[in-house]
Design an enzyme around this catalytic site. Structure first.
Site, PDB file in Angstrom:
ATOM      1  CD  GLU A 109      28.746  14.863 -15.624  1.00 57.45           C
ATOM      2  OE1 GLU A 109      29.938  15.214 -15.465  1.00 57.45           O
ATOM      3  OE2 GLU A 109      27.815  15.252 -14.874  1.00 57.45           O
ATOM      4  CD  GLU A 131      31.996  16.630  -7.801  1.00 55.70           C
ATOM      5  OE1 GLU A 131      32.957  16.278  -8.518  1.00 55.70           O
ATOM      6  OE2 GLU A 131      31.085  17.370  -8.228  1.00 55.70           O
TER       7      GLU A 131
END
Lengths: 506, 506
Positions: A291, A262
């Site tokens: 990502e 994260e």
């Protein structure tokens, strides 16, 4: 500044304000909202989302943009922004409000059905809803239009410009190399040690997580970290980017990897151009690139020997009751253990991509009609047997495990693997710019990395699609060879270290 | 249901969604928002606020409402709702967008100036801004129009239907009685004991606060409690009402009173009709009545002998290091100590209202032009000397102490005192319905109270103005005699207990 451009900026800024409010409501819903407010909250978020959509679809905005395209100087940042917005509006305006409403209602019903189906591990409950959803997504592809494959339309939703042709090519290369690599690793690997499932005190986990956030450059002046059931990152603006983490006393590594993951997402959001709030140049470019940022931090950095070597004394000290007597090399092997498994989210860095390849192959075939929803459980199980040599014993650990399809998200899964591939390629480029990246990571110095990412990724916003961004940053388009090389050299190192002591670790 | 009414409901519900999002952003700003996001957040809230205003001012909505007024059955709840909305729109639509924008810009600049002026305790910094604001508010009164006094327009903003004539009457009665009562109390009072400023552990304060929230009926399934610099209550919907509290280790009573105060506000919001989300019948009626709810809980209940007697063993035990050897009666006297002071927010239940009367007299005269902004510090100081016998030594503890005027909030202050008066009158009515209210409170049984409030206040929403609500609930309009009686009997009890032991406490 051009008055019309100013007007365009103001409109996009207003839309960003509304989206920011919706984002905060979503964050709050997962983190602090009182239990009884779910229904009202869902309605409040829906109102804001549809308002943002309404303002963006306003024909007056399109008119302004069209005028700007014809008047702004070529090659200016302004015209780049306006062109991206134009492309967004063009795609969005092809879908009627009726169609969007129908889809949104169907998604809502499908999500409920999926939850029930998941609970009772019964695909038949979900089947009719999924059939309807697939039909609607097929219609969507026809409405939007495509050159070669209908699924191109859906890939493009998450990674602008991505096509089946491109994905087939990249995944094709990857698949072959990864299969032989997996076989090699499974052969050379030791037995797994299982000390990681013992009890790791929650407060210490929280503390270590926070320390690592700070070290990696996450700004708590421009963000926060909270607890939630599923970890996620959300941005209300570059100055307010929040990550969440889940702490399970018996799963320290889950906390560690998901926190670093994260943070990778969050650094991207915090690093976007603050002055371009609401504009494409102030937004992240695609899910694949997003990502790539989380995976670069989680895998290329976080799971590396150098990173873990730096934190090992602290971790070993905080959790002495569990880790006493454990050697660093065994810790490294254990956290990087490779094992074919049924659940995507638990997979290691190597087998993970077979989970994605399976989903990609299925989605593509669902959308072009070459496989039917009713056959999904069988198709799923056969593919797991083929790629990973194991077979789910029920729908819950098989075809029902992911929430994505019930959300109508087809075309999303491939971005996970593309993220890993981009990450490896970016990391390789960064590595080539400096002589001792490992040593820097070993002393928790991430300056070279964050500077490169800032210059080549963050600061570019959404002005370039993923492949163009990659070409500009690395001098060539996406190539899965960098990921294969990375995995190869990583596991070579892990299993050679049994006998050969690396000088840097003396 | 009537299709047009359905449309009206949907529009109001959409506006409530937007206001709910703005409320969450405000809450978050005070509680969890990262430091660097203040500017963006202010902009996001402004966008939502102006959107809500825009939707409510939409001429189509007004048309729907006008049609409904002519077609809905008389005396139905539907027509009551529609009539309240019509009145809202009528008043709001008199002010042009230009005027609202000018006011909002002036408020923003004034708030900055007030902060600077407050910091350096220099009224001259604030003076020119306040002069402009007063002029604008005077204009606003002329634009909206009034029958008797321009200030009626501003009173009506916070308490629909309230006038100078009515406030003069009520405050006039109050002033006379309170002055003699204050003199009596100051004469009979013992010396103040100062054990309350010692150190009270923060965790215990938090725990006691939470326990009392639960006991008073605050629902944590429909709300939360967090920490913030200034305590407040905010509602995103009846199912999501949040209070905040401030904990200062050396000021236990501040935490206690402010928590109970906010619970009173929150019970009102949580008790509104869930099904009437966005409609007047699902909203609180006025600031005066809102304040009556917080004050009824804080003062009539929280500062009563019975309430404190119940919690005394727990408090005395948690804070033994401070309270050992202190008698309950001395605790009761100390927390109810009366003392003229300069700062409104620190005032006791008796002298508090002189702070409000002073502000009311000043605001009224500022708006009708009988006093000038430049004379404010002198006027302020003279009035403090007249009513409380003390004089501020500087502007910061004098005319600059409150933020309200810098927000353009004229007409707000009187609702504080009106809240106390309504609270006393409501409490008197509740008391007359049951034989042993004190004994119920002594065992933490608040059922009779909450049931009465629910039936007579919460469930009525905003369908009646404060005075009509009071008439319906108590059988007569607002009368300050109940407050005077309450104060009189409270202090009689506190100072007779030195010698006469009450049977219920044996």
């Amino acid at each position: 500044m051009n008055e019309l451009y100013q007007k365009y900026k103001e409109e996009l800024s207003k839309i960003a304000d509304i989206k920011g409010a919706a984002a905060l409501m979503q964050w709050d819903q997962e983190v602090y909202m009182p239990e009884n407010s779910h229904l009202v909250r869902a309605q409040q978020i829906a109102t804001l989302t549809s308002l943002a959509h309404e303002f963006f679809s306003n024909p007056q905005l399109k008119e302004i943009i069209e005028k700007l395209i014809n008047t702004l100087p070529a090659d200016s940042k302004e015209i780049q922004n306006v062109k991206v917005s134009y492309r967004d509006i063009e795609k969005q305006s092809k879908l009627s409000n009726n169609f969007i409403n129908e889809l949104s209602k169907k998604v809502s019903a499908s999500f409920d059905a999926w939850q029930k189906a998941y609970k009772s591990s019964d695909f038949l409950i979900f089947k009719p809803y999924l059939e309807d959803l697939v039909k609607l997504k097929q219609q969507e592809c026809e409405i939007i239009g495509y050159q070669n494959h209908p699924y191109d339309v859906l890939l493009d939703d998450f990674d602008r410009g991505l096509t089946v042709a491109k994905t087939d090519e990249v995944f094709g290369q990857l698949k072959g190399s990864l299969q032989s690599l997996l076989a090699e690793i499974l052969e050379v690997q030791d037995m797994k040690m299982d000390f990681l499932s013992q009890s790791f005190h929650k407060d210490f986990q929280w503390e270590i997580g926070k320390k690592i956030c700070n070290a990696l450059g996450f700004s708590f002046l421009n963000g926060r970290k909270d607890l939630s059931t599923h970890p996620f990152t959300v941005s209300m603006a570059c100055s307010d980017v929040r990550i969440t983490t889940r702490i399970d006393e018996n799963n320290f590594m889950e906390m560690l990897w998901s926190t670093i993951h994260e943070v990778g997402h969050a650094l991207y959001e915090q690093g976007l151009n603050h002055d371009d709030y609401g504009l494409p140049s102030g937004e992240a470019t695609s899910l694949s690139i997003h990502e790539s940022q989380s995976r670069l931090y989680e895998n290329n950095i976080g799971k590396s020997r150098a990173f873990l070597y730096h934190y090992w004394p602290m971790i070993a000290d905080k959790f002495k009751h569990v880790l006493q007597g454990i050697k660093f090399d065994d810790f490294l092997k254990t956290v990087n253990y490779v094992q074919p498994s049924l659940i995507r989210t638990n997979a290691d860095e190597v087998t993970y991509h077979f989970h994605i390849i399976i989903r990609y192959e299925i989605e593509k075939a669902l959308i072009d009609g070459s496989i039917k929803v009713k056959d999904l459980p069988d198709v799923w199980n056969e593919k797991y047997l083929k790629y990973l040599g194991i077979k789910p014993s029920n729908d819950r650990e098989g075809v029902l495990q992911d929430v994505h399809w019930s959300h109508g998200s087809f075309g999303y899964f491939p971005t996970y693997t593309l993220g890993s591939l981009y990450a490896a390629q970016f990391f390789n480029t960064i590595n080539s710019k400096t002589s001792d990246l490992d040593k820097q990571i070993e002393v928790a110095d991430y300056n070279v990395i964050s500077q490169w990412l800032n210059e080549n990724i963050y600061s570019k916003g959404r002005l370039f699609d993923s492949d163009v961004l990659c070409q500009k940053a690395c001098g060539e388009p996406l190539n899965s060879i960098y990921f294969i090389n990375y995995i190869q050299s990583k596991y070579k190192d892990i299993y050679s270290s049994n006998t050969i002591l690396k000088t840097s670790f003396i």
